[in-house]
Enzyme design. Structure first.
Site, PDB file in Angstrom:
ATOM      1  N   LYS A  23       0.598  -1.707   0.173  1.00 35.12           N
ATOM      2  CA  LYS A  23       0.329  -0.505  -0.126  1.00 35.12           C
ATOM      3  C   LYS A  23       1.035   0.936   0.096  1.00 35.12           C
ATOM      4  CE  LYS A  23      -3.924  -0.767   2.292  1.00 35.12           C
ATOM      5  NZ  LYS A  23      -4.732  -1.497   3.952  1.00 35.12           N
ATOM      6  N   ARG A  93      -3.257   2.460   9.093  1.00 34.93           N
ATOM      7  CA  ARG A  93      -3.386   1.559   7.704  1.00 34.93           C
ATOM      8  C   ARG A  93      -2.636   0.941   7.578  1.00 34.93           C
ATOM      9  NH1 ARG A  93      -8.150   2.830   3.696  1.00 34.93           N
ATOM     10  NH2 ARG A  93      -7.987   5.007   3.937  1.00 34.93           N
ATOM     11  N   GLY A 102      -6.991 -10.543   7.794  1.00 30.41           N
ATOM     12  CA  GLY A 102      -6.424 -11.454   9.174  1.00 30.41           C
ATOM     13  C   GLY A 102      -5.898 -10.161   9.668  1.00 30.41           C
ATOM     14  N   ARG A 337      -3.791  -0.497  -6.660  1.00 28.42           N
ATOM     15  CA  ARG A 337      -2.799  -2.149  -6.750  1.00 28.42           C
ATOM     16  C   ARG A 337      -3.042  -2.733  -7.671  1.00 28.42           C
ATOM     17  NH1 ARG A 337      -5.843  -5.555  -2.112  1.00 28.42           N
ATOM     18  NH2 ARG A 337      -7.708  -4.781  -2.673  1.00 28.42           N
ATOM     19  N   TYR A 951       9.926 -32.662 -25.674  1.00 31.70           N
ATOM     20  CA  TYR A 951       8.422 -32.621 -25.761  1.00 31.70           C
ATOM     21  C   TYR A 951       8.688 -33.471 -23.943  1.00 31.70           C
ATOM     22  CZ  TYR A 951       8.198 -37.950 -26.759  1.00 31.70           C
ATOM     23  OH  TYR A 951       8.249 -39.237 -26.351  1.00 31.70           O
TER      24      TYR A 951
END
Ligand code: PEP
Ligand code: MG
Length: 979
Positions: A23, A93, A102, A337, A951
């Protein structure tokens, strides 16, 4: 010198996520872009780590730096923190490097007290607004910083609304709000024994501490454990000037994506609320409006908003998500963001942005984690589906399952049931879905992705009779575990659920090959096949009860649950074509039937890397002939050996002895005729069936290489189950039933007994089978070449590659190679034309890998069979280990990854690398591939790229994943984390 712990927004940049958190770094970036960001500063993650190190003490000098930064912010904002006339209020914040629900989130309006409130009211001329801000602040601060129960505050607030006789928050008048604030503060006092902290600096310090503490709280810790985020990153704290979206009709707040996050469409999407603060949007108290409405209502503001979104996209070269507020018509950006997005959107946005010239094609390819493509290729559970564990509602569920409801869910406190038709006819289905909790039965291994619903059926015959192709009911086949005997039932089912078995169990392999969802090893359900039921948490689920399985997550739900269908869309097609352009590895598929092969071609497969011939034998109508072939083969071979021994003996004998031996030999040869006739007869019946299959597959593959592996599994896999047979014989004996049937079953049981092995995986299988029963090998090669020659005669290109399984010794391969070449030559001579072919081997035993230099003398190609190679290198049974101990190993961290999913690079990988080098040293043009289950797993694909394979081959539904993984491996870039 004291460390710099505090950065003003203009001092940072987006590249400082480690120091400033996600942030903070983006706020800094936006500030430096000249966007309207309310002034503020970020306290670094280093400060958080230092705080933890000091035993929860703020580092020296930190608060001084905060005060200094605050002074600059005050100047920029033209307000003062704690001031009675022009008070500065801030938001606080948390903001770690990775977004972490959380953790402590946000405190708004910090700095308010009885004094600053007056200033706020004077400034805005709005007493109600002032008190509303104040009560919000006291509640948030008490909840988040002081850790008091929010519920108690809610109750006071609700009582106030009731007393005032109003429904909505905003209807509460200033006087009532004032009273609420007083009550809140009284509650704080009674709960903590202390007054609510009034000093703004004190509030700020407590909030900073609370953010730091939240980094170490239990929830955040557990979240980091799950997401594998290191615990020592720390969190930053962002302190920012408040702007108010709740200052009337010309104010508001919202969140938006610069494109559509589910479809990827190039159009701003999002929502906002007029006259509201940030938390109101998230809290869901009022229904927000679409941003499109903002365009209609305030075109001027919207224009500026859209321009900034565009600026951000161009600057970040990615789709962004933003938080914005407008205060009295003035726009601010509070966060941006790189946006999370649905897989479909991720692909479309990557392609669009490359086409717009915003990013390169290579960058576009790096933007989608390959594994996520899986979401697009199978039906998925509707993401709106919520669940409740069956244990929580067991008595209620037990009561209603007797009637076998199709749809069952908990609505409020009530268990509701209805038919599928009733569900679809619900006029308010979306609303019902929003409130519904479906019943979560258990979780097993996510063995084959996709979601499927159907009624539970516990035996393959019933499934075949009722399912796809016959009764066309949707069936979920539920078994303890599956065996080749179940194939017809598995084909007819929508999905497969087993109690036992791991990620490479029979059920898992076959289901992945079919592209059917499968949940394996769901040990919580106790399946009783005989009784046609399973039990869980005391609830009995019987045949006919609808279930939903989600093979992408391993979840099993009761009843039909809403799902969404897959589709291939143009951008995905384009995206994968770009992937093919940069990839070095080719991608083939494991397929054994025409529909699978066709599907794989649709998904971009460049050939077949593994066609397991035994899967052609295992079709139900062919099984009798196959069983006859194998049973007669054993008898015939025993008698042949006896005859050979007699001939040898006879060579040295004379006179009477010789005549006697002659007699015995004739006798043996006489007895051989029956079994040999059966053996050859069965072979002759099977050959055209295989030839027909090969022809169809060659047609579908249209000249692409097709690697056919000769029959591999232990013989008992084709025979009836020993225990079931024994039970039946015992029953027949006891009831004295029909003698002929008993005799037939007894003979069969004797044969099955004779072929039983203690360790079938290490027994008579692979090339050993082919060497002991060369007629069976010849028949397969004949079928392949007759099919190939037929196409060649039509002028169609074919490229068969014959592969020998489970080789350990050069001599084994030499023997089989001679057989293949001889048989192929004979067929080509008979047809009078040639088809180009290769002959090679699987490398799936450690000895083969160790002696790859020798083995390459006999092989034009190697294909790593990493299922068996993992099993034999680790000494871990691929069928038993996952349920028994691997899961535990993973939980305990003894193993980081399941070696049957991701190549164990240090062990299995190391010998693969050796084999590559030794093989190429012998034969520089040796073709190298992989056809174990790992061939479609991104990390393993990357490894295969690194060791120089040509491959990878994987099940059809993983082909797109492998194509993208191959491209990313070539580009040397993994997918970015934050998507
Ligand atoms: C393997 O062992 O990796 C392989 C592809 O063969 P199968 O799974 O058929 O044993
Ligand atoms: Mg194998």
């Amino acid at each position: 010198m004291v460390k710099k712990y505090v950065y003003l927004f203009h001092e940072g940049s987006k590249d400082q996520k480690d120091l400033l958190g996600g942030k903070g770094a983006n706020l800094a970036e936006m500030t430096n872009l000249g966007l309207p960001v309310p002034p503020g500063f970020t306290i670094t993650t280093e400060a958080c780590n230092e705080y933890t190190r000091l035993g929860m003490r703020l580092p020296d000098g930190l608060m001084d730096q905060v005060r200094a930064a605050l002074a600059t912010v005050e100047q920029a904002a033209g307000k003062r923190f704690g001031d009675a006339t022009t008070p500065l209020l801030v938001s606080v914040r948390s903001g770690a490097k990775f977004s972490m629900p959380g953790m402590m989130d946000t405190v708004l309006n910090l700095g308010l007290n009885d004094t600053t409130l007056k200033g706020l009211i004077a400034q805005t001329g709005d007493e109600r607004f002032g008190y509303d801000a104040y009560r919000r602040f006291v509640m948030m601060f008490s909840d988040i910083v002081l850790g008091l129960e929010r519920r108690k505050f809610d109750r006071i607030f609700d009582e106030a609304k009731q007393a005032a006789g109003v429904k909505e928050d905003w209807q509460l008048p200033a006087a009532a709000l004032k009273e609420v604030v007083a009550k809140f503060k009284a509650l704080v006092k009674s709960e903590t024994g202390e007054d609510f902290p009034d000093g703004p600096m004190r509030q700020l310090e407590l909030a900073i501490r609370a953010v730091f503490n939240s980094w170490n709280n239990e929830r955040a810790y557990r979240y980091r454990e799950i997401e594998k985020i290191p615990h020592d990153l720390g969190t930053a704290v962002n302190v920012q000037t408040m702007v108010f979206g709740n200052m009337g009709a010309d104010s508001g707040t919202g969140v938006a994506f610069t494109r559509d996050a589910s479809t990827g469409e190039k159009k701003i999407s999002g929502e906002y609320l007029v006259n509201a603060q940030g938390e109101d949007v998230v809290a869901g108290i009022r229904t927000p409006s679409d941003v499109a409405q903002l365009e209609r209502e305030n075109p001027q503001l919207y224009k500026q908003f859209a321009e900034i979104c565009e600026t951000l996209e161009r600057h970040y070269r990615d789709m962004m998500d933003v938080e914005f507020t407008f205060e009295k018509g003035r726009l601010y950006f509070l966060q941006c963001r790189v946006a999370k997005r649905a897989t479909r959107a991720a692909v479309k946005i990557a392609v669009d942005m490359a086409n717009e010239g915003l990013i390169t094609k290579q960058e576009a390819l790096g933007r989608v984690p390959p594994q996520r493509l899986d979401d697009l290729l199978h039906p998925q559970l509707d993401p709106r589906v919520k669940t409740v564990p069956i244990g929580d509602v067991a008595p209620d569920v037990a009561r209603v399952v007797a009637s076998k409801p199709a749809v069952i869910f908990v609505d409020g406190n009530e268990v509701r049931t209805m038919s599928a038709a009733e569900w679809h006819a619900l006029p308010d289905r979306d609303a019902v879905l929003a409130g519904a909790k479906f019943i979560d039965i258990a979780r097993g291994l996510p063995a084959s992705p996709g979601a499927a619903s159907g009624v539970a059926v516990f035996d393959p015959d019933t499934a075949a009779a009722r399912g796809i192709g016959k009764g066309n009911e949707d069936i979920i086949l539920v078994r303890e575990e599956t065996s080749p005997d179940d194939i017809h039932g598995m084909t007819a089912a929508r999905g497969i659920l087993t109690e036992r078995g791991g990620m490479s169990s029979h059920a898992a392999l076959v289901a992945r090959g079919f592209g059917k969802p499968c949940v394996a090893g769901c040990e919580a359900i106790s399946v009783e096949e005989e009784q046609k039921r399973f039990t869980i948490a005391g609830v009995t689920v019987a045949e006919g009860q609808a279930l939903t399985i989600d093979g992408s997550t391993g979840r099993v739900l009761l009843g039909v649950t809403p799902t969404m269908a897959p589709e291939i869309f143009p951008e995905l097609d384009e995206f994968l074509r770009w992937a093919d352009e940069v990839a070095r590895l080719k991608v083939r598929t494991n397929a054994d039937n025409p529909p699978d092969a066709a599907n794989a071609v649709r998904f971009g497969a460049m050939g077949i890397g593994l066609l397991r011939a035994e899967h052609m034998f295992l079709q139900k109508e062919r099984l009798p002939a196959v069983r006859q072939m194998l049973l007669a083969a054993t008898d015939a071979k025993a008698l042949e050996a006896e005859a050979d021994a007699l001939r040898k003996e006879q060579e040295g004998a004379t006179g009477e002895k010789r005549a006697q031996l002659e007699q015995r030999l004739n006798d043996t040869l006489g007895r051989l005729e029956g079994p040999m006739g059966h053996y050859r007869g069965a072979i002759a019946r099977i050959l055209p069936m295989l030839q027909d299959d090969f022809q169809q597959i060659f047609r579908v593959m249209d000249g692409r290489p097709v690697t056919i592996r000769l029959m591999d599994p232990p013989m008992h896999e084709f025979l009836p189950d020993h225990d079931a047979l024994l039970e039946e014989v015992t029953r027949l004996r006891a009831t004295g039933a029909d003698g002929a049937e008993l005799r037939e079953k007894e003979q069969l049981l004797a044969a099955v007994n004779a072929m039983r092995e203690a360790n079938p995986m290490l027994g008579l299988r692979g090339c050993r089978l082919g060497i002991l029963f060369p007629e069976i090998s010849e028949m397969q090669v004949q079928a392949i070449f007759r099919a190939a020659l037929k196409l060649a005669a039509e002028g169609k290109p074919v490229h068969p590659e014959i592969m020998i399984p489970l080789v350990g010794f050069e001599t084994e391969l030499a023997t089989m190679r001679e057989l293949v070449d001889r048989t192929a030559r004979a067929e080509m001579q008979a047809a009078g034309r040639e088809v180009p072919y290769l002959s090679g081997t699987m490398i799936e035993l450690p000895r083969a890998a160790l002696r790859a230099g020798d083995i390459a003398k006999q092989a034009q190609f190697f294909s790593f069979g990493t299922n068996d190679l993992t099993q034999t290198t680790l000494g871990v049974s691929r069928d038993d280990a996952e349920g028994k101990f691997l899961q535990k190993y993973l939980e305990m961290g003894i193993l980081k990854e399941n070696p049957f999913e991701t190549i164990d690079q240090d062990g299995v990988g190391a010998i693969m690398k050796m084999a590559v080098e030794a093989g190429r040293a012998t034969r520089p043009d040796l073709k190298l591939g992989i056809c174990g289950e790992h061939g479609g797993e991104p990390k393993s694909v990357e490894f295969c790229h690194k060791i120089g394979l040509d491959y990878v081959s994987c099940s059809p539904f993983r082909v797109p994943i492998a194509r993208l993984a191959a491209a990313q491996a070539a580009l040397g870039e993994g997918a970015e984390r934050d998507r």
